[in-house]
Design an enzyme around this catalytic site. Structure first.
Site, PDB file in Angstrom:
ATOM      1  N   ARG A 183       0.999  -0.934  -0.279  1.00  0.00           N
ATOM      2  CA  ARG A 183      -0.185  -0.373  -0.054  1.00  0.00           C
ATOM      3  C   ARG A 183       0.709   1.077  -0.052  1.00  0.00           C
ATOM      4  NH1 ARG A 183      -4.084  -1.759   4.067  1.00  0.00           N
ATOM      5  NH2 ARG A 183      -4.004  -4.329   3.346  1.00  0.00           N
ATOM      6  N   ASP A 252      -3.670   4.018   3.682  1.00  0.00           N
ATOM      7  CA  ASP A 252      -3.511   2.420   3.937  1.00  0.00           C
ATOM      8  C   ASP A 252      -4.255   1.465   2.919  1.00  0.00           C
ATOM      9  OD1 ASP A 252      -4.942   4.149   5.721  1.00  0.00           O
ATOM     10  OD2 ASP A 252      -5.451   2.093   5.909  1.00  0.00           O
TER      11      ASP A 252
HETATM   12  P1  AMP Z   1      -9.863  -0.542   7.315  1.00  0.00           P
HETATM   13  O1  AMP Z   1     -10.700   0.142   8.451  1.00  0.00           O
HETATM   14  O2  AMP Z   1      -9.901  -1.919   6.946  1.00  0.00           O
HETATM   15  O3  AMP Z   1      -8.834  -0.288   6.208  1.00  0.00           O
HETATM   16  O4  AMP Z   1      -8.892  -0.578   8.610  1.00  0.00           O
HETATM   17  C1  AMP Z   1      -8.029   0.310   9.433  1.00  0.00           C
HETATM   18  C2  AMP Z   1      -7.161  -0.183  10.334  1.00  0.00           C
HETATM   19  O5  AMP Z   1      -7.792  -0.150  11.252  1.00  0.00           O
HETATM   20  C3  AMP Z   1      -6.569  -1.067  10.163  1.00  0.00           C
HETATM   21  O6  AMP Z   1      -5.134  -1.017  10.402  1.00  0.00           O
HETATM   22  C4  AMP Z   1      -6.953  -2.350  10.069  1.00  0.00           C
HETATM   23  O7  AMP Z   1      -6.035  -3.806  10.847  1.00  0.00           O
HETATM   24  C5  AMP Z   1      -7.605  -2.073  11.718  1.00  0.00           C
HETATM   25  N1  AMP Z   1      -8.919  -2.421  12.003  1.00  0.00           N
HETATM   26  C6  AMP Z   1      -9.841  -2.304  11.867  1.00  0.00           C
HETATM   27  N2  AMP Z   1     -11.376  -4.272  11.971  1.00  0.00           N
HETATM   28  C7  AMP Z   1     -10.153  -3.743  12.914  1.00  0.00           C
HETATM   29  C8  AMP Z   1     -10.511  -5.119  13.567  1.00  0.00           C
HETATM   30  N3  AMP Z   1     -11.772  -5.757  13.491  1.00  0.00           N
HETATM   31  N4  AMP Z   1      -9.330  -5.550  14.632  1.00  0.00           N
HETATM   32  C9  AMP Z   1      -8.282  -5.266  14.232  1.00  0.00           C
HETATM   33  N5  AMP Z   1      -7.761  -4.364  14.091  1.00  0.00           N
HETATM   34  C10 AMP Z   1      -9.045  -3.718  12.968  1.00  0.00           C
HETATM   35 MG    MG Z   2      -7.824  -0.633   5.362  1.00  0.00          MG
END
Ligand code: AMP
Ligand code: MG
Length: 489
Positions: A183, A252
């Site tokens: 990324r 990201d």
């Molecule tokens: P995202 O919104 O999926 O792009 O996630 C943003 C950040 O939050 C990334 O670092 C993900 O790995 C982390 N993240 C999202 N959901 C979870 C979860 N249920 N447990 C742990 N980390 C999370």
């Molecule tokens: Mg993400």
């Protein structure tokens, strides 16, 4: 099964050492089981039905078993979320299992989303719910069917593991497959943490694995940044042309391959609303549909800044300065294809602007308008019957007539079969409307996968007619439109 241990499995990312993450032990799902899989993708990768239905694959998918005996890897990255730098990001609920080498020698990352806590989980539980994984599964198939660069999803597992969100939901996993999971945020992490040697190592790895021809360039890092800028511009042009709103364009969530990456609260437009916001935490509309071209440049600039230890600033600025041009070229081409214009002419912008202003003021269903236009022969365009075909979509008949008259004149010299063939392979009959995804989710939560299978059928070839599934192409009712979704996933 030997297939998951032997000659197909690689771990090329281990060349990067530990600068970009940590080996982790996933947390298995409780009673994890195969929920669904993408048969066409399995076939493309060289996996048989028996491989997919094997106990070993079930265990891999349920976070019970690794590939080739190697611990999975949680990658560290950072990035800008809603414009703010966040140093705390990383694979918080996903792990890189390894790489699958297909029969052509291409390496595909296998990333298991929802595999439990990692060192980057912060306060999260490391899980993904059925609802959000199914949305990613469907959307990545939809984008692939639309010929828009995207990560793909090979399979999903469901489980008996409860997960707390706004309500108790079911934990699921999704096996995401892509040539790369690098990324923009990986480069930002190494830059902001002052690991500038590792930054060069990462750039070298990306070039060697994905763009080997760039190694011959006079300035390979400049050529790499240039490539990322061009691919991103092309991806954005395709999003805008098809009416896709990503919803969380944080750095990201931006792939260095220019693939659509990390499906959260995305939406395919129903009615044409350029200001569409599909993420209910996006209070300012930063990631609204019509902001996407500018936000992509903002994100590329953040990436460019992370390249400053590798390249002179004026070289970086020159490359970023080329984004607008690439976007314009790609967007004009995509829009001309929508109208079947095989040549470019002076007045084309005016023709498009007039159409978009009509679509916007009347909130016309974006997909249906272009699809219906794609079926009308030139010699019937000006007939009353043509107008009748739009009467449920457009009420301002005078403006529509005026536009169709201009369009009729514009295409007078073009071969009509060529025009229609171009339009019918550019303007989909089927798109993944939010309400359709929602229906598939609600059925899947009750154990009924038929709506998912039906959607996968039409989304794999959205330009074909699929007459038995015509209802999936119908105009949505008002209450089915414009769902705003949370990021809770
Ligand atoms: P995202 O919104 O999926 O792009 O996630 C943003 C950040 O939050 C990334 O670092 C993900 O790995 C982390 N993240 C999202 N959901 C979870 C979860 N249920 N447990 C742990 N980390 C999370
Ligand atoms: Mg993400």
């Amino acid at each position: 099964m030997a297939v998951f241990d032997g000659e197909h499995i690689r771990f090329s990312f281990s060349q990067l050492g530990n600068a970009l993450g940590k080996a982790v032990t996933p947390t298995p799902l409780d009673n994890g089981r195969l929920l669904t899989y993408n048969a066409a993708l399995a076939d493309e990768l060289g996996l048989t039905t028996a491989d997919i239905h094997s106990e070993r694959f079930r265990a891999i998918l349920s976070a019970e078993a690794p590939l080739a005996g190697r611990k999975p890897f949680a990658m560290k990255y950072t990035g800008h979320q809603f414009g703010q730098y966040n140093p705390e990001l990383g694979d918080g609920r996903g792990v890189l299992l390894g790489e699958w080498r297909d029969d052509n020698g291409t390496l595909w990352d296998w990333h298991l989303k929802g595999a439990g806590k990692t060192p980057y989980s912060r306060h999260g539980d490391g899980r993904a719910v059925l609802r959000s994984t199914l949305r990613e599964y469907l959307a990545s198939a939809a984008m692939k069917g639309l010929n828009i660069p995207t990560t793909q999803a090979l399979a999903m597992a469901t489980s008996d593991t409860p997960v707390m969100r706004e309500r108790i939901e079911t934990a699921a996993t999704l096996l995401r497959v892509s040539e790369s999971h690098v990324r923009f945020g990986h480069f930002e992490y190494l830059f902001y943490s002052q690991q500038h040697d590792a930054l060069g190592t990462l750039a070298d790895y990306v070039i060697a694995r994905h763009f080997p021809e760039l190694a011959e360039a006079e300035k390979p890092y400049a050529a790499l940044l240039q490539e990322i800028v061009e691919r991103t511009a092309e991806m954005i042009a395709k999003w805008q042309a098809v009416g896709f709103n990503h919803g969380v364009m944080n750095t990201d969530n931006m792939s260095i391959l220019g693939q659509t990456f990390d499906y959260g609260p995305y939406a395919f437009l129903d009615d044409f609303n350029p200001n569409n916001i599909c993420n209910h935490t996006d209070y300012t509309g930063r990631y609204a549909f019509n902001q996407q071209p500018a936000i992509a440049l903002w994100n590329l600039s953040a990436l460019g800044y992370a390249f400053t230890p590798l390249l002179e600033s004026d070289v970086i600025n020159d490359i970023l300065g080329g984004y607008e041009h690439h976007l314009q070229v790609a967007y004009s081409k995509a829009m001309r294809d929508k109208l079947g214009l095989s040549d470019a002419q002076q007045g084309d912008s005016a023709l498009f602007n007039a159409l978009f202003s009509l679509l916007e003021s009347e909130r016309v269903d974006y997909t249906l308008f272009f699809r219906r236009l794609s079926d009308i022969k030139q010699d019937t365009l000006l007939s009353a019957n043509t107008l009748n075909q739009f009467n449920d979509l457009v009420s301002d008949v005078d403006t529509l007539t005026e536009w169709i008259t201009d369009y009729h004149q514009r295409i007078a010299h073009l071969d009509d079969d060529t025009r229609l063939a171009c339009m019918q392979t550019t303007n989909p009959k089927f798109i993944l409307r939010n309400y359709l995804a929602q229906q598939a989710i609600e059925a899947a939560e009750q154990g009924d996968m038929q709506p998912t299978h039906n959607l996968m059928t039409v989304l794999a070839s959205p330009f074909a007619s699929h007459s038995a599934l015509d209802s999936l192409a119908r105009r949505p009712a008002d209450e089915e439109k414009d769902m705003t979704l949370s990021c809770s996933s």
